[in-house]
Structure formats: structure tokens, C-alpha cells
Design an enzyme around this catalytic site. Structure first.
Site, PDB file in Angstrom:
ATOM      1  N   GLY A 178       8.698   2.328   4.881  1.00 40.76           N
ATOM      2  CA  GLY A 178       8.984   3.302   4.090  1.00 40.76           C
ATOM      3  C   GLY A 178       9.710   2.898   2.817  1.00 40.76           C
ATOM      4  CB  VAL A 185      -0.853   0.087   1.266  1.00 41.02           C
ATOM      5  CG1 VAL A 185      -2.093   1.112   1.089  1.00 41.02           C
ATOM      6  CG2 VAL A 185      -1.515  -1.468   1.536  1.00 41.02           C
ATOM      7  CB  SER A 199     -15.930 -35.518 -20.795  1.00 39.43           C
ATOM      8  OG  SER A 199     -17.188 -34.417 -20.857  1.00 39.43           O
ATOM      9  CB  CYS A 215     -14.936 -36.474 -16.789  1.00 34.03           C
ATOM     10  SG  CYS A 215     -16.608 -36.515 -16.831  1.00 34.03           S
ATOM     11  CB  ILE A 223       6.691   7.872  -0.891  1.00 39.31           C
ATOM     12  CG1 ILE A 223       7.925   7.716  -0.841  1.00 39.31           C
ATOM     13  CG2 ILE A 223       6.267   7.193  -2.232  1.00 39.31           C
ATOM     14  CD1 ILE A 223       8.226   6.266  -0.219  1.00 39.31           C
ATOM     15  N   GLY A 224       7.535  10.919  -0.115  1.00 38.01           N
ATOM     16  CA  GLY A 224       7.993  11.895   1.008  1.00 38.01           C
ATOM     17  C   GLY A 224       9.215  12.225   1.192  1.00 38.01           C
ATOM     18  CB  THR A 261      -3.425   6.757  -2.820  1.00 34.68           C
ATOM     19  OG1 THR A 261      -4.263   5.774  -2.285  1.00 34.68           O
ATOM     20  CG2 THR A 261      -4.375   7.913  -3.233  1.00 34.68           C
ATOM     21  CG  ASP A 321     -18.661 -28.102 -17.237  1.00 36.26           C
ATOM     22  OD1 ASP A 321     -18.806 -26.910 -17.565  1.00 36.26           O
ATOM     23  OD2 ASP A 321     -19.633 -28.504 -16.199  1.00 36.26           O
ATOM     24  CB  ALA A 336      13.839  -0.419  -2.609  1.00 27.21           C
TER      25      ALA A 336
END
EC number: 1.5.1.3
Length: 521
Positions: free
Chosen positions: A156, A26, A424, A403, A35-36, A178, A426, A161
Site C-alpha cells: 500500500g 501497479v 563502419s 568494422c 488510492i484509499g 489506472t 550499420d 512511497a
């Protein structure tokens, strides 16, 4: 009787031990990736703070509240921890993992404002002497996997990294970013996702799953921002989606025994890695894992009585085990839910005469699974390590002919791979289930033979989409596949047949919601 069971080796836990825990990341950035400045965040967007809190706190279950028994973890560097105002430490409802080469867990607890808070949060703070890799190793241990649902890396700069470098980046399942349209940039620390194809990308191609519209903060400055979610491209699940798309576009119109009708092609193949505990459980539609697991273990025990599954809430065989269906097959003498000599019976008692589900078949017929396990131990290069559920003489006695009918095993560099042939297929309902089932089978056989899981190769004969599945399959095709989850074992057993669904757990599985598809009977 144990005489006829498959004994697990003393090293049973080694081949499937989780090394590093998967995680998400995040981050909030300006338009340049800033980022700062290493000390503080150069903007105030309360909506982003709320998004961060909700994302990192919320659990996937409906109305499930975080507790020490089940919660998320947030991993951060020492500077990020220090940047949190003391009254907000630790971040509530989450396990706070702090990376520091000097501070211990006790040091972090001692830094809380008062003794009451220190006692209250004694189990909510962990210091790790090392970087992100060491934290992920800790969180992959049995002490944490049962209680931690999702791990989030929250900074941080140096921790971010490391998250984008091997080995950590190969465990990174999502980036929640964000972007803040700041009036001016004062950042000296940056976060940038490597471009695909570059050395820094480490072979990963990042795709956008979602992006919001541009929003305006109520912070008084009318700061503009937007949210997006990036995920690593899942080429293995794309094989499945591409095949479904091809069948819908190019498939031959076929009539079938159910009367529903299909679009069909003949001959296809998909490959899925099982290495490092990864489990190919499709994400574009939730797969019923408990049903997969219970059925596979039922097969391995040679069971044929479907009521044992329905009693556990697994109803996948209910229709084909019904009185009406059995009678339609001429199996009037069978008890309801007795499927006859189907899959598991052929796996463990091939060639034995079938009477009814509760007869004792110990030592009867050919135990194909046990023979494969013994051969893998004594002659792993053998080219005859295969089993079949297709027994022509027994087909009339089965509720349904198999199957998925043939599997072959192959060993290379200590890894066990499996090739499945399915006549077979599905694509809407069955194939996602079958992929997961034979992945689990390969993992369990690897455990039984001291090998590591390698690859599942799924070969499909008549691959089809039922006509009443076209619309829901098209809905599924709109979804961008997410990262596959992982399988961990909570408990080991003395014998292969004794494993239970509760002995294992799928972790870091975050699929899209289910899509309803009606089974053709």
C-alpha cells in the site's frame, strides 16, 4: 591448453553481483491521486481488477504458464495482504512477498483457510522483515533471479512511497496507473508521481509510453476510467535514436560495396553506463542477445570458423561465410564458413600467419586480450591498454575487414571503462549488436581483473543507415525507449575462455517487438 588461457580471480563473482532487483509498480488512483483510506479501495471497477491480474500473472514468453520454475512476484505491505479476502490468498500464479516486521512466512501460511491450501502454496508466500528495499535485495539473490521474471510492487501507501525514493526508484522500470473518475473522493492515502526537476524526482523524468481512451465500467455505476503506462526516460538509448534520426534527415547519400546505398555522417559518439549490472540492450527493437553473447565468446576464444555459431542457431556470419562470398573475395582455398584471420584471431594471435580455422595457434602472435588483462592487474593507469583487429597485412585474407576495430580500456575508482572505435557503423542492424557486445566484453574483462564495470564509450566513424532500412528505422523512432535490462551470472568459470552463453542471463528485458531489416551483403 590452460597455459594460454586467462585465469579468473577467486573474487570473480563480487564485481557483478546484483544488489537490488528491478521492479514495476501497479496502482489505481482517483483524479486527485487518492488510492484509499488505508483499509479498503473506495471503488469497484472489475475491469481494473482483471487488468491487474493479467499484468502481474502473465509471462513474456508465448503461451508460457506460470510455475514455481518461472513466475512473477508481487510485493505488498502487511495491510495490503490483509485486505485480500482469505479465500483469494495468496494471489495465484505469483510469488507473494509480504512486508512485515512481526509476521514470518509460517505465520502467513498458518493464516490460510485449511491445511490443503497451506501445503499447496508453501512455496508461493515469503515474508520479509523490512521494507521494499529488503524485498528487492532478497529477490536479487541467486535463489530468486532464475525463477522470477518480473517483480511488481502492489502497495500500500508506505510501500509505494518507498518505491518512489532512492535507492528503490532507480530500479523502477514502469508505473502502470489506472485513473478512476470517482464521484467523490474519500481517500486519505495518496500516490503522486514526482514532477521532473524536483528534489523528490531523484533525477528521474517520467514519460508516458501509452494511454488508453476513457473507458466505461460495466459495474452498474458507469464509472469512467483509463489506463496509462509511465516509464523513466532512457537518455542513453535516446542517443542512438537521435543519431539515427539525424542520419536520415541530414545524411550524405553514399554508394557502398553492397550496392544498396546509404545515408551517412562521419563522426559521432555515444556513452552507456554498465554500473550495477545494467546492460545497454536496446529496447525499441529486440536485440538478439544470444547471438551477441555467442559471437563475443567466440571472438574471445580466437575462433574463426562460423559453422560453430551456425550450429548453435546463430546465423549472423552465414552469408559472409558462404562458398559464393568467399570465392568472390578470392579465398577459394578456405573451407566454407572459414572466415580467415578475422576479429578473434587478431585479438588473440595478432601477427601470426593464418592457414585454416582448425590449425593450432597456441602461443603464436600477440595475445592482445591477455596482455590487457595482465596490465590491468599490474598497472591499471597505463595508457596503452588497447587492442586492434585492424591488421593491414592480413586484410586480404579476411572474409570481411573488421568494422569494430579498436578498443581502449581505462580505470577510475575501481571501475573499468572501454572506448570502442568502429569505422563502419550499420545503425539499423549492426550498432545495437555492437553496443551489447562491447558492453559484455567490458563486463567480462572487469570480472577477470577484479574491477567493476564502468562505462562504454562508443565512437563511430562512418555512421550510416542503409536505404532499405530507412522505413523500418522510422518505425523504430516512433517508440519511446524503455529501461535497460540487467545481466546476472548463473555460473562462474576458472578461465575466461570457458564461459558459455548459459552461464549468464539477461533479466528484466521487456523490449518492443522485433523490426525486420534485411542485411546488406
Amino acid at each position: 591448453m590452460s597455459l594460454f588461457k586467462i585465469r579468473m580471480p577467486e573474487t570473480v563473482a563480487e564485481g557483478t553481483r546484483l544488489a537490488l532487483r528491478a521492479f514495476s509498480l501497479v496502482v489505481a488512483v482517483d483524479e486527485h491521486g487518492g488510492i484509499g483510506d488505508g483499509r479498503s479501495i473506495p471503488w469497484n471497477v472489475p475491469e481494473d481488477m482483471k487488468f491487474f491480474r493479467d499484468l502481474t500473472t502473465k509471462l513474456r514468453g508465448k503461451n508460457v504458464k506460470p510455475s514455481p520454475a518461472k513466475r512473477n512476484a508481487v510485493v505488498m505491505g502487511r495491510k495490503t495482504w490483509d485486505s485480500i479476502p482469505p479465500k483469494f490468498r495468496p494471489l495465484p500464479g505469483r510469488l507473494n512477498v509480504v512486508l512485515s516486521s512481526t509476521l514470518t512466512t509460517q505465520h502467513l501460511l498458518d493464516g490460510l483457510p485449511d491445511e490443503e491450501k497451506r501445503n499447496l502454496h508453501a512455496d508461493s508466500i515469503v515474508a520479509v522483515n523490512g521494507g521494499l528495499e529488503q524485498a528487492l535485495r532478497l529477490l536479487a539473490s541467486p535463489n530468486y533471479t532464475p525463477s522470477i521474471e518480473t517483480v511488481y510492487c502492489i502497495g500500500g501507501g508506505s510501500v509505494y512511497a518507498e518505491a518512489l525514493r532512492p535507492p528503490c526508484v532507480h530500479l523502477l522500470q514502469a508505473i502502470y496507473r489506472t485513473t478512476i473518475r470517482a464521484s467523490e473522493s474519500s481517500c486519505s492515502v495518496f500516490f503522486r508521481v514526482p514532477e521532473s526537476g524536483t528534489e523528490a524526482a531523484a533525477g528521474i523524468e517520467w514519460q508516458r509510453e501509452t494511454i488508453s481512451e476513457e473507458l466505461t465500467s460495466a459495474n452498474g455505476n458507469e464509472t469512467k476510467y483509463y489506463f496509462e503506462k509511465l516509464i523513466p526516460r532512457n537518455r542513453e538509448e535516446e542517443q542512438y535514436l537521435s543519431l539515427v534520426d539525424r542520419i536520415i534527415r541530414e545524411g550524405n547519400v553514399k554508394h557502398d560495396r553492397t550496392g544498396v546505398g546509404t545515408l551517412s555522417i562521419f563522426g559521432a559518439q555515444m556513452r552507456f553506463s554498465l554500473r550495477n549490472n545494467r546492460l545497454p540492450l536496446l529496447t525499441t527493437k529486440r536485440v538478439f542477445w544470444r547471438g551477441v553473447c555467442e559471437e563475443l565468446l567466440w571472438f574471445l576464444r580466437g575462433e574463426t570458423y562460423a559453422k560453430k555459431l551456425s550450429d548453435k542457431g546463430v546465423h549472423i556470419w552465414d552469408d559472409n561465410g558462404s562458398r559464393a562470398f568467399l570465392d568472390s573475395r578470392g579465398l577459394t582455398e578456405y573451407e566454407e564458413m572459414d572466415l580467415g584471420p578475422v576479429y578473434g584471431f587478431q585479438w588473440r594471435h595478432f601477427g601470426a600467419a593464418y592457414t585454416h580455422h582448425d590449425a593450432n595457434y597456441d602461443g603464436q602472435g600477440v595475445d592482445q586480450i591477455k596482455a590487457i588483462v595482465e596490465t590491468l592487474k599490474t598497472n591499471p593507469d597505463d595508457r596503452r591498454m588497447l587492442f586492434t583487429a585492424w591488421n593491414p597485412s592480413a586484410l586480404p585474407r579476411m572474409a570481411l575487414p573488421p568494422c569494430h576495430l579498436l578498443a581502449q580500456f581505462y580505470v577510475s575508482n575501481g571501475e573499468l571503462s572501454c572506448m570502442l572505435y568502429q569505422r563502419s557503423c550499420d545503425m539499423g542492424l549492426g550498432v545495437p549488436f555492437n553496443i551489447a557486445s562491447y558492453a559484455l566484453l567490458t563486463i567480462l574483462i572487469a570480472k577477470a581483473t577484479g574491477l567493476r564495470p564502468g562505462e562504454l564509450v562508443h565512437t563511430l566513424g562512418d555512421a550510416h543507415v542503409y536505404s532499405n532500412h530507412v522505413e523500418p528505422c522510422n518505425e523504430q523512432l516512433k517508440r519511446v525507449p524503455r529501461a535497460f535490462p540487467y545481466l546476472v551470472f548463473r555460473r562462474e568459470r576458472e578461465f575466461l575462455e570457458d564461459y558459455e552463453e548459459g552461464d549468464m542471463e539477461v533479466i528484466d528485458y521487456a523490449p518492443y517487438p522485433p523490426i525486420s531489416m534485411k542485411m546488406a551483403v
